[in-house]
Design a protein around this motif. Sequence first.
Motif, PDB file in Angstrom:
ATOM      1  N   LEU A 392       0.810  -1.227   0.000  1.00  0.00           N
ATOM      2  CA  LEU A 392       0.000   0.000   0.000  1.00  0.00           C
ATOM      3  C   LEU A 392       0.837   1.266   0.000  1.00  0.00           C
ATOM      4  CD1 LEU A 392      -2.762  -1.058   2.569  1.00  0.00           C
ATOM      5  CD2 LEU A 392      -3.002  -0.866   0.082  1.00  0.00           C
ATOM      6  N   THR A 393       2.068   1.185   0.525  1.00  0.00           N
ATOM      7  CA  THR A 393       2.862   2.406   0.696  1.00  0.00           C
ATOM      8  C   THR A 393       4.044   2.543  -0.252  1.00  0.00           C
ATOM      9  OG1 THR A 393       4.278   1.367   2.397  1.00  0.00           O
ATOM     10  CG2 THR A 393       2.263   2.490   3.148  1.00  0.00           C
ATOM     11  N   PHE A 394       4.627   1.403  -0.666  1.00  0.00           N
ATOM     12  CA  PHE A 394       5.922   1.520  -1.334  1.00  0.00           C
ATOM     13  C   PHE A 394       5.814   2.041  -2.761  1.00  0.00           C
ATOM     14  CE2 PHE A 394       9.949   0.124  -3.253  1.00  0.00           C
ATOM     15  CZ  PHE A 394      10.809   0.756  -2.364  1.00  0.00           C
ATOM     16  N   GLY A 395       4.671   1.849  -3.414  1.00  0.00           N
ATOM     17  CA  GLY A 395       4.515   2.411  -4.756  1.00  0.00           C
ATOM     18  C   GLY A 395       4.703   3.913  -4.748  1.00  0.00           C
ATOM     19  N   SER A 396       4.118   4.562  -3.750  1.00  0.00           N
ATOM     20  CA  SER A 396       4.256   6.015  -3.629  1.00  0.00           C
ATOM     21  C   SER A 396       5.672   6.403  -3.217  1.00  0.00           C
ATOM     22  CB  SER A 396       3.248   6.536  -2.594  1.00  0.00           C
ATOM     23  OG  SER A 396       3.380   7.918  -2.414  1.00  0.00           O
ATOM     24  N   ILE A 397       6.260   5.639  -2.271  1.00  0.00           N
ATOM     25  CA  ILE A 397       7.637   5.910  -1.848  1.00  0.00           C
ATOM     26  C   ILE A 397       8.592   5.755  -3.032  1.00  0.00           C
ATOM     27  CG2 ILE A 397       9.544   5.029  -0.423  1.00  0.00           C
ATOM     28  CD1 ILE A 397       7.414   4.258   1.685  1.00  0.00           C
ATOM     29  N   PHE A 398       8.405   4.691  -3.806  1.00  0.00           N
ATOM     30  CA  PHE A 398       9.258   4.418  -4.963  1.00  0.00           C
ATOM     31  C   PHE A 398       9.182   5.557  -5.981  1.00  0.00           C
ATOM     32  CE2 PHE A 398       9.560   2.456  -9.268  1.00  0.00           C
ATOM     33  CZ  PHE A 398      10.889   2.055  -9.222  1.00  0.00           C
ATOM     34  N   LYS A 399       7.978   6.036  -6.232  1.00  0.00           N
ATOM     35  CA  LYS A 399       7.780   7.056  -7.265  1.00  0.00           C
ATOM     36  C   LYS A 399       8.199   8.444  -6.803  1.00  0.00           C
ATOM     37  CE  LYS A 399       4.203   8.751 -10.432  1.00  0.00           C
ATOM     38  NZ  LYS A 399       2.781   8.618 -10.844  1.00  0.00           N
ATOM     39  N   ASN A 400       7.846   8.802  -5.545  1.00  0.00           N
ATOM     40  CA  ASN A 400       8.011  10.185  -5.098  1.00  0.00           C
ATOM     41  C   ASN A 400       9.281  10.443  -4.287  1.00  0.00           C
ATOM     42  OD1 ASN A 400       5.447  11.043  -6.200  1.00  0.00           O
ATOM     43  ND2 ASN A 400       4.463   9.951  -4.513  1.00  0.00           N
ATOM     44  N   LEU A 401       9.752   9.449  -3.521  1.00  0.00           N
ATOM     45  CA  LEU A 401      10.922   9.651  -2.669  1.00  0.00           C
ATOM     46  C   LEU A 401      12.185   9.015  -3.246  1.00  0.00           C
ATOM     47  CD1 LEU A 401       9.441   9.125   0.926  1.00  0.00           C
ATOM     48  CD2 LEU A 401       9.816  11.272  -0.311  1.00  0.00           C
ATOM     49  N   LEU A 402      12.022   7.918  -3.987  1.00  0.00           N
ATOM     50  CA  LEU A 402      13.190   7.202  -4.512  1.00  0.00           C
ATOM     51  C   LEU A 402      13.406   7.450  -5.997  1.00  0.00           C
ATOM     52  CD1 LEU A 402      12.744   3.785  -2.623  1.00  0.00           C
ATOM     53  CD2 LEU A 402      14.064   5.790  -1.924  1.00  0.00           C
ATOM     54  N   GLY A 403      12.674   8.399  -6.555  1.00  0.00           N
ATOM     55  CA  GLY A 403      12.877   8.794  -7.948  1.00  0.00           C
ATOM     56  C   GLY A 403      12.545   7.717  -8.959  1.00  0.00           C
ATOM     57  N   ALA A 404      11.628   6.795  -8.579  1.00  0.00           N
ATOM     58  CA  ALA A 404      11.261   5.674  -9.462  1.00  0.00           C
ATOM     59  C   ALA A 404      12.505   4.919  -9.932  1.00  0.00           C
ATOM     60  CB  ALA A 404      10.434   6.164 -10.654  1.00  0.00           C
ATOM     61  N   ASN A 405      13.468   4.787  -9.010  1.00  0.00           N
ATOM     62  CA  ASN A 405      14.763   4.181  -9.313  1.00  0.00           C
ATOM     63  C   ASN A 405      14.872   2.853  -8.569  1.00  0.00           C
ATOM     64  OD1 ASN A 405      17.560   3.487  -9.265  1.00  0.00           O
ATOM     65  ND2 ASN A 405      18.093   5.604  -9.763  1.00  0.00           N
ATOM     66  N   SER A 406      14.980   1.751  -9.305  1.00  0.00           N
ATOM     67  CA  SER A 406      15.025   0.431  -8.685  1.00  0.00           C
ATOM     68  C   SER A 406      16.296   0.208  -7.865  1.00  0.00           C
ATOM     69  CB  SER A 406      14.870  -0.660  -9.746  1.00  0.00           C
ATOM     70  OG  SER A 406      15.812  -0.487 -10.779  1.00  0.00           O
ATOM     71  N   VAL A 407      17.389   0.910  -8.213  1.00  0.00           N
ATOM     72  CA  VAL A 407      18.615   0.835  -7.398  1.00  0.00           C
ATOM     73  C   VAL A 407      18.335   1.346  -6.000  1.00  0.00           C
ATOM     74  CG1 VAL A 407      20.950   1.762  -7.085  1.00  0.00           C
ATOM     75  CG2 VAL A 407      20.195   0.993  -9.343  1.00  0.00           C
ATOM     76  N   ASN A 408      17.667   2.496  -5.916  1.00  0.00           N
ATOM     77  CA  ASN A 408      17.319   3.057  -4.614  1.00  0.00           C
ATOM     78  C   ASN A 408      16.367   2.148  -3.843  1.00  0.00           C
ATOM     79  OD1 ASN A 408      18.888   5.300  -5.137  1.00  0.00           O
ATOM     80  ND2 ASN A 408      17.180   6.527  -5.937  1.00  0.00           N
ATOM     81  N   ALA A 409      15.490   1.456  -4.558  1.00  0.00           N
ATOM     82  CA  ALA A 409      14.549   0.547  -3.900  1.00  0.00           C
ATOM     83  C   ALA A 409      15.303  -0.579  -3.181  1.00  0.00           C
ATOM     84  CB  ALA A 409      13.573  -0.040  -4.918  1.00  0.00           C
ATOM     85  N   ILE A 410      16.292  -1.177  -3.846  1.00  0.00           N
ATOM     86  CA  ILE A 410      17.055  -2.271  -3.234  1.00  0.00           C
ATOM     87  C   ILE A 410      17.889  -1.758  -2.057  1.00  0.00           C
ATOM     88  CG2 ILE A 410      18.820  -4.018  -3.638  1.00  0.00           C
ATOM     89  CD1 ILE A 410      16.117  -4.663  -4.931  1.00  0.00           C
ATOM     90  N   LEU A 411      18.474  -0.573  -2.175  1.00  0.00           N
ATOM     91  CA  LEU A 411      19.236   0.011  -1.067  1.00  0.00           C
ATOM     92  C   LEU A 411      18.322   0.311   0.125  1.00  0.00           C
ATOM     93  CD1 LEU A 411      21.590   2.455  -3.028  1.00  0.00           C
ATOM     94  CD2 LEU A 411      22.185   0.226  -2.025  1.00  0.00           C
ATOM     95  N   PHE A 412      17.123   0.783  -0.162  1.00  0.00           N
ATOM     96  CA  PHE A 412      16.117   1.037   0.883  1.00  0.00           C
ATOM     97  C   PHE A 412      15.841  -0.259   1.649  1.00  0.00           C
ATOM     98  CE2 PHE A 412      11.848   1.516   2.551  1.00  0.00           C
ATOM     99  CZ  PHE A 412      11.739   2.853   2.911  1.00  0.00           C
ATOM    100  N   ALA A 413      15.696  -1.369   0.920  1.00  0.00           N
ATOM    101  CA  ALA A 413      15.458  -2.666   1.557  1.00  0.00           C
ATOM    102  C   ALA A 413      16.638  -3.057   2.439  1.00  0.00           C
ATOM    103  CB  ALA A 413      15.203  -3.732   0.495  1.00  0.00           C
ATOM    104  N   GLY A 414      17.857  -2.750   2.004  1.00  0.00           N
ATOM    105  CA  GLY A 414      19.030  -3.049   2.812  1.00  0.00           C
ATOM    106  C   GLY A 414      19.029  -2.325   4.142  1.00  0.00           C
ATOM    107  N   VAL A 415      18.619  -1.054   4.134  1.00  0.00           N
ATOM    108  CA  VAL A 415      18.519  -0.283   5.380  1.00  0.00           C
ATOM    109  C   VAL A 415      17.521  -0.947   6.334  1.00  0.00           C
ATOM    110  CG1 VAL A 415      17.779   1.922   6.375  1.00  0.00           C
ATOM    111  CG2 VAL A 415      19.196   1.893   4.309  1.00  0.00           C
TER     112      VAL A 415
END
Length: 436
Positions: A392-415
């Motif tokens: 419910l939340t990560f689609g918006s986080i991915f698009k608006n906070l992580l720049g729709a960048n899959s690299v940032n998505a994987i790093l976010f998961a690491g944190v």
Amino acid sequence: MKIRKPELSFWQIWNMNVGFLGIQYSFGLQQSAINPIFLFLGAKEEILPILNIAGPVTGLIVQPLIGAISDKTWSAKWGRRKPFFLIGAVLGSLCLFAFPLSPALWFAVGLLWILDVGNNMAMEPYRAFVGDKLPDKQLSMGYQMQSLFVGAGILLANASIFLFQDWFGGGQEVEGTIPKWLYYSFFIGSFLSVATILWSVLKTPEIPPSDEELKEINKHKALPFIERFKMPFIEISQAVKEMPKFMWKLSAVYLFQWYALFIYWQFITPLFKATMGYDTSEAAAQAAKMSTTYNIVTAVVALILVPLTVRYGGKKIYALSLFGTALALFAIPHISDPVYVLIPMVLFGIGWAAMMGIPYSMVSKIVPQERRGVYMGILNMMIVIPMGIQTLTFGSIFKNLLGANSVNAILFAGVFFAIASILAMRLNVSKEENSG
């Protein structure tokens, strides 16, 4: 009076857990093949999280209910847990057969809902089944054996994906259609789902309930239908109120752990499209190789973790394994070689083995025998609620906070895995501390 459980041999524990191979083969396809199918059928990357909401919703509803119902079930012919995971396996088998034949995105999404109901119906009673059969001193072996079959099942599923693509693939991707090479993995899964469950059902007798438990079960059967219908919901509510403190602490670990895992499974294929310039088929195959690698490691180290947890404690091994998984996710986006990027999967595989075994053995030791089913269902709620929050939340986080960048998505998961490892150091299995 507590039933004295006889110790089982290695091969008896093995036979008891074989059914997990089929369940986890199906789960492996969900990890590595379902999201590529959604992409093949025209889904946008930012809607992948919401398309996966079937897993959290069905897990939240089905597993605790089935757990509570199976606690109050006994048949001299069929047992207590077996009927539920057998029915779930048949339902999952039918869905796996139909999945690659999906004519449109909406059809595939609908099948995922039904598949998740079947998998959840099979999964929860299986967790309780192991706890029912084994004495406390063999619980670590039982759940780590399940972890071994988790690795083996997902390994087979993912290996089949890139092998069948290599053998039968090729040609240009056609938008809106699923490649024929992907069919074979699902057809194999359809067979394994039923065949492996049947092996465990036929090889492993259940322990009959004690006289006190049987009296309680018969008392439950004598209730009017409406009372029996309400009873599982009442059982779940009471169990949550009386839940050991350990499980509340574990829920905090699970919040970050499973949120991060869902990000990884959804965005590893888009990551390889972005970092290696692959098309969807090539990226899906590379993601399958990643999953194959970490599940080989899981299958190898699962039983090795048993003496390590005995010597150093489940808490320390679990926390260290989660931190290793965080390091793996930090490394993956920075490696562009398709071979070298498999190396971090060693740490990921150790983490996956720990996640699939250690928490279940810890919980099984502190919950009452007569409520093991409902507590294993509640433990699964702690998995699917973070997954639901993620969808419910990560689609918006991915698009608006992580720049729709899959690299940032994987790093976010690491944190998030790093946070989970810190929280895992708060876990203590003490019956005095954890009494409800």
